[in-house]
Motif scaffolding. Sequence first.
Motif, PDB file in Angstrom:
ATOM      1  N   ARG A  22       0.489  -1.140   0.437  1.00 30.37           N
ATOM      2  CA  ARG A  22       0.758   0.142  -0.217  1.00 30.37           C
ATOM      3  C   ARG A  22       0.507   1.312   0.731  1.00 30.37           C
ATOM      4  NH1 ARG A  22       1.446   0.619  -5.649  1.00 30.37           N
ATOM      5  NH2 ARG A  22       1.625  -1.340  -6.775  1.00 30.37           N
ATOM      6  N   GLU A  26       3.395   4.037   2.104  1.00 29.80           N
ATOM      7  CA  GLU A  26       3.234   5.406   1.591  1.00 29.80           C
ATOM      8  C   GLU A  26       4.300   6.381   2.105  1.00 29.80           C
ATOM      9  OE1 GLU A  26       2.006   8.201  -0.879  1.00 29.80           O
ATOM     10  OE2 GLU A  26       1.168   6.179  -0.857  1.00 29.80           O
ATOM     11  N   ARG A  29       7.463   5.869   0.053  1.00 28.37           N
ATOM     12  CA  ARG A  29       7.208   5.682  -1.374  1.00 28.37           C
ATOM     13  C   ARG A  29       8.157   6.495  -2.252  1.00 28.37           C
ATOM     14  NH1 ARG A  29       2.769   3.537  -2.701  1.00 28.37           N
ATOM     15  NH2 ARG A  29       2.373   3.181  -4.868  1.00 28.37           N
TER      16      ARG A  29
END
Length: 183
Positions: A22, A26, A29
């Motif tokens: 994650r 980022e 995203r």
Amino acid sequence: MRETRRQAIDEVELMMANARLRDELEPYRDESIESSVNRMSLQAENEYLASMLAWERAPALPISDWFSPPLQLLPPDALGDAQLSHRLKKTIQRLHSKNILLRCTDHLSDRELYTIIYRDILPCCEKKVDVPGKAIEWMCVEDTDTWLKYYATPVERRRHQEEYHVDLPPAENPRFKRQLPGT
């Protein structure tokens, strides 16, 4: 007791991998990540996030440049029929080695298919992503009527007719049956 401890360690490792993925995603995203992963197990989510990260980082290159040396074909009109058929088979195998699968080719002669590879596929810029089990599927159908005529199932034909209120071309068997890798 040992099994429970191992499961806890595995779960922690999955959570740490998930956090790392994650963080790395980022900069790329958007809302599609959250809506897609909410219904997955942690293992499946990590695989999905890893494939997304591979996609984002992959270079977009002409497919011919995916090969070393780059895959270059002679122009179709420079080859006789036998020579072209031989080169076509070798080229299809080489494309398959890079997870490029050709679909809907049985309506095309060898020369027509070779021309599509030469003119459309090899110069096309695509993301070169090496994710196990993932492939580029190249649909060698240029119009809806051809797909309806040779490849659509009776259900697909009926849905198309109902949706677009058009007459359908008669269903036919393609003239050039091929056994391609990956089919």
